[in-house]
Write a protein that holds these residues in place. Structure first.
Motif, PDB file in Angstrom:
ATOM      1  N   ALA A 201       0.746  -1.269   0.085  1.00 57.79           N
ATOM      2  CA  ALA A 201       0.034  -0.169  -0.048  1.00 57.79           C
ATOM      3  C   ALA A 201       0.745   1.451   0.152  1.00 57.79           C
ATOM      4  O   ALA A 201       0.445   2.272  -0.874  1.00 57.79           O
ATOM      5  N   SER A 202       2.048   1.269   0.681  1.00 56.86           N
ATOM      6  CA  SER A 202       2.871   2.374   0.697  1.00 56.86           C
ATOM      7  C   SER A 202       3.505   2.493  -0.525  1.00 56.86           C
ATOM      8  O   SER A 202       3.551   3.789  -0.917  1.00 56.86           O
ATOM      9  N   GLN A 203       4.017   1.683  -1.211  1.00 54.73           N
ATOM     10  CA  GLN A 203       4.393   1.699  -2.552  1.00 54.73           C
ATOM     11  C   GLN A 203       3.487   2.169  -3.711  1.00 54.73           C
ATOM     12  O   GLN A 203       3.864   3.081  -4.351  1.00 54.73           O
ATOM     13  N   GLY A 204       2.020   1.840  -3.454  1.00 53.46           N
ATOM     14  CA  GLY A 204       1.102   2.149  -4.382  1.00 53.46           C
ATOM     15  C   GLY A 204       0.884   3.779  -4.111  1.00 53.46           C
ATOM     16  O   GLY A 204       0.712   4.553  -5.167  1.00 53.46           O
ATOM     17  N   GLN A 205       0.788   4.171  -2.784  1.00 49.25           N
ATOM     18  CA  GLN A 205       0.599   5.406  -2.576  1.00 49.25           C
ATOM     19  C   GLN A 205       1.930   6.372  -2.996  1.00 49.25           C
ATOM     20  O   GLN A 205       1.653   7.677  -3.592  1.00 49.25           O
ATOM     21  N   THR A 206       2.933   5.923  -2.913  1.00 52.52           N
ATOM     22  CA  THR A 206       4.198   6.548  -3.627  1.00 52.52           C
ATOM     23  C   THR A 206       4.103   6.747  -4.985  1.00 52.52           C
ATOM     24  O   THR A 206       4.352   7.950  -5.500  1.00 52.52           O
ATOM     25  N   VAL A 207       3.867   5.813  -5.691  1.00 54.74           N
ATOM     26  CA  VAL A 207       3.778   5.786  -7.027  1.00 54.74           C
ATOM     27  C   VAL A 207       2.643   6.850  -7.382  1.00 54.74           C
ATOM     28  O   VAL A 207       2.897   7.595  -8.464  1.00 54.74           O
ATOM     29  N   GLY A 208       1.576   6.986  -6.776  1.00 56.23           N
ATOM     30  CA  GLY A 208       0.478   7.765  -7.262  1.00 56.23           C
ATOM     31  C   GLY A 208       0.957   9.159  -6.802  1.00 56.23           C
ATOM     32  O   GLY A 208       0.486  10.167  -7.873  1.00 56.23           O
ATOM     33  N   ALA A 209       1.624   9.366  -5.995  1.00 49.82           N
ATOM     34  CA  ALA A 209       2.138  10.634  -5.566  1.00 49.82           C
ATOM     35  C   ALA A 209       3.110  11.233  -6.789  1.00 49.82           C
ATOM     36  O   ALA A 209       3.088  12.370  -6.809  1.00 49.82           O
ATOM     37  N   LEU A 210       3.935  10.308  -6.870  1.00 53.20           N
ATOM     38  CA  LEU A 210       4.999  10.745  -7.932  1.00 53.20           C
ATOM     39  C   LEU A 210       4.399  10.963  -9.216  1.00 53.20           C
ATOM     40  O   LEU A 210       4.952  11.676 -10.139  1.00 53.20           O
ATOM     41  N   ALA A 211       3.377  10.114  -9.673  1.00 49.19           N
ATOM     42  CA  ALA A 211       2.946  10.198 -10.845  1.00 49.19           C
ATOM     43  C   ALA A 211       2.148  11.443 -11.153  1.00 49.19           C
ATOM     44  O   ALA A 211       1.636  11.805 -12.223  1.00 49.19           O
ATOM     45  N   LEU A 212       1.647  12.167  -9.994  1.00 44.53           N
ATOM     46  CA  LEU A 212       0.600  13.340  -9.783  1.00 44.53           C
ATOM     47  C   LEU A 212       1.124  14.355 -10.410  1.00 44.53           C
ATOM     48  O   LEU A 212       0.611  15.333 -11.169  1.00 44.53           O
ATOM     49  N   LEU A 213       2.356  14.839  -9.842  1.00 49.05           N
ATOM     50  CA  LEU A 213       3.110  15.898 -10.240  1.00 49.05           C
ATOM     51  C   LEU A 213       3.489  16.003 -11.519  1.00 49.05           C
ATOM     52  O   LEU A 213       3.283  16.996 -12.338  1.00 49.05           O
ATOM     53  N   PRO A 214       4.228  15.104 -12.322  1.00 41.61           N
ATOM     54  CA  PRO A 214       4.294  14.970 -13.885  1.00 41.61           C
ATOM     55  C   PRO A 214       3.151  15.235 -14.675  1.00 41.61           C
ATOM     56  O   PRO A 214       3.102  15.858 -15.583  1.00 41.61           O
ATOM     57  N   SER A 215       1.832  14.661 -14.306  1.00 36.94           N
ATOM     58  CA  SER A 215       0.748  14.800 -14.977  1.00 36.94           C
ATOM     59  C   SER A 215       0.218  16.152 -14.763  1.00 36.94           C
ATOM     60  O   SER A 215      -0.114  16.830 -15.889  1.00 36.94           O
ATOM     61  N   GLN A 216       0.321  17.003 -13.901  1.00 38.09           N
ATOM     62  CA  GLN A 216      -0.082  18.291 -13.658  1.00 38.09           C
ATOM     63  C   GLN A 216       0.770  19.215 -14.288  1.00 38.09           C
ATOM     64  O   GLN A 216       0.268  20.113 -15.099  1.00 38.09           O
ATOM     65  N   THR A 217       2.114  18.942 -14.440  1.00 42.92           N
ATOM     66  CA  THR A 217       2.890  19.664 -15.215  1.00 42.92           C
ATOM     67  C   THR A 217       2.855  19.549 -16.659  1.00 42.92           C
ATOM     68  O   THR A 217       2.666  20.501 -17.322  1.00 42.92           O
ATOM     69  N   SER A 218       2.356  18.177 -16.776  1.00 49.07           N
ATOM     70  CA  SER A 218       2.205  18.065 -18.528  1.00 49.07           C
ATOM     71  C   SER A 218       0.959  18.758 -18.903  1.00 49.07           C
ATOM     72  O   SER A 218       0.778  19.497 -19.989  1.00 49.07           O
ATOM     73  N   SER A 219       0.001  18.817 -18.196  1.00 48.51           N
ATOM     74  CA  SER A 219      -1.591  19.525 -18.359  1.00 48.51           C
ATOM     75  C   SER A 219      -1.049  20.906 -18.482  1.00 48.51           C
ATOM     76  O   SER A 219      -1.623  21.657 -19.294  1.00 48.51           O
ATOM     77  N   LEU A 220      -0.305  21.467 -17.617  1.00 45.08           N
ATOM     78  CA  LEU A 220       0.209  22.800 -17.671  1.00 45.08           C
ATOM     79  C   LEU A 220       0.667  23.275 -19.074  1.00 45.08           C
ATOM     80  O   LEU A 220       0.554  24.365 -19.472  1.00 45.08           O
ATOM     81  N   LEU A 221       1.734  22.476 -19.151  1.00 46.66           N
ATOM     82  CA  LEU A 221       2.611  22.774 -20.546  1.00 46.66           C
ATOM     83  C   LEU A 221       1.754  22.658 -21.918  1.00 46.66           C
ATOM     84  O   LEU A 221       1.795  23.362 -22.867  1.00 46.66           O
ATOM     85  N   GLN A 222       0.720  21.745 -21.726  1.00 50.62           N
ATOM     86  CA  GLN A 222      -0.132  21.498 -22.853  1.00 50.62           C
ATOM     87  C   GLN A 222      -1.454  22.669 -23.015  1.00 50.62           C
ATOM     88  O   GLN A 222      -2.087  23.027 -23.992  1.00 50.62           O
ATOM     89  N   ARG A 223      -1.591  23.483 -21.912  1.00 56.12           N
ATOM     90  CA  ARG A 223      -2.754  24.174 -21.967  1.00 56.12           C
ATOM     91  C   ARG A 223      -2.572  25.537 -22.918  1.00 56.12           C
ATOM     92  O   ARG A 223      -3.409  25.876 -23.619  1.00 56.12           O
ATOM     93  N   GLY A 224      -1.504  26.051 -23.007  1.00 56.34           N
ATOM     94  CA  GLY A 224      -0.987  27.228 -23.770  1.00 56.34           C
ATOM     95  C   GLY A 224      -1.115  26.784 -25.361  1.00 56.34           C
ATOM     96  O   GLY A 224      -1.724  27.621 -26.190  1.00 56.34           O
ATOM     97  N   SER A 225      -0.656  25.662 -25.496  1.00 50.40           N
ATOM     98  CA  SER A 225      -0.508  24.983 -27.014  1.00 50.40           C
ATOM     99  C   SER A 225      -2.296  24.962 -27.396  1.00 50.40           C
ATOM    100  O   SER A 225      -2.712  25.185 -28.574  1.00 50.40           O
TER     101      SER A 225
END
Length: 259
Positions: A201-225
């Motif tokens: 469970a701790s590994q799943g929570q860690t993977v989810g937390a680490l995957a959330l930041l790149p997804s938010q960064t990708s959405s911010l970068l794609q919003r302008g285009s």
């Protein structure tokens, strides 16, 4: 007279009468053992000396340092016991130190049975054997726990939650501290460790937390285009409407030509 007064007279030579042994009649033994009077027994019991108790119990005194005479008692059996203690600390990931009070054999067998179901073993170790081993290892911070009668609960797996659940029903065994994955914890630390989620469970929570930041960064970068693409689509739509001759609003290109 001359004959009687001769130089050889016995009384002139210090003659003494002969000694004679006289055997007297023996008496019978008339003194036999007699029980002490009841009043005297009570008086002797009341006036009996009672040593005062020490101000500090012996179990609370600091351990006595070993003298050279005490060190010499080492033999093969003691070395074997110390080697077994070293193997216990080397082969197990969880070592819990508990204070042990006297309990019926049936309760001890039942406790060992429930602990064995979770792959937890009970080890009885003498302080005289464990203290020299711990003082020369990385577990020397556990020495203050080895004062009274102790037992060790060891397991190659991290079973803190199951161990606390079993010890909750055995008041004669009190947890003092533990060493889990080479980390020394107090009783409260062990309880906090038991409340942690499992490793998966701790590994799943860690993977989810680490995957959330790149997804938010990708959405911010794609919003302008994406916004620019929507504006270009709207502009092309207006240009096509102007070429068809429909009376619509002047396009941005016509405005630029008029100026």
């Amino acid at each position: 007279m001359a004959a009687l007064s001769g130089g050889g007279a016995p009384w002139r030579r210090g003659w003494l009468p002969a000694l004679q042994l006289v055997r007297r009649g023996s008496k019978a033994v008339t003194r036999h053992w007699k029980a002490m009077h009841f009043q005297r027994q009570k008086l002797m019991a009341v006036t009996e000396y009672v040593a005062p108790r020490p101000a500090i119990p012996p179990c609370c005194l600091p351990p006595k340092k070993e003298t050279p005479e005490e060190v010499n008692f080492d033999n093969g059996y003691v070395r074997l016991l110390r080697r077994q203690v070293e193997e216990v600390f080397r082969d197990n990931r969880m070592i819990a130190v508990c204070h042990y009070n006297a309990m019926p054999d049936e309760d001890m067998v039942l406790m060992r049975y429930y602990l064995r179901k979770h792959n937890i073993a009970v080890k009885f170790v003498l302080n005289e054997i464990a203290r020299p081993v711990l003082s020369q290892s990385k577990y020397k911070n556990l020495l203050p726990l080895f004062v009274a009668r102790n037992i060790l609960l060891v397991s190659p797996e991290l079973k803190a939650k199951e161990m606390l659940r079993v010890l909750k029903g055995v008041p004669q065994v009190s947890l003092l501290g533990a060493c889990i994955d080479n980390t020394i914890l107090s009783r409260q630390g062990v309880e906090n460790f038991a409340k942690l989620p499992s490793l998966e469970a701790s590994q799943g929570q860690t993977v989810g937390a680490l995957a959330l930041l790149p997804s938010q960064t990708s959405s911010l970068l794609q919003r302008g285009s994406a916004h620019l693409l929507a504006l270009l689509d709207q502009h092309i739509h207006r240009l096509r409407a102007g070429e068809s001759g429909s009376p619509t609003e002047p396009t941005p290109a016509q405005d630029v030509g008029a100026h």
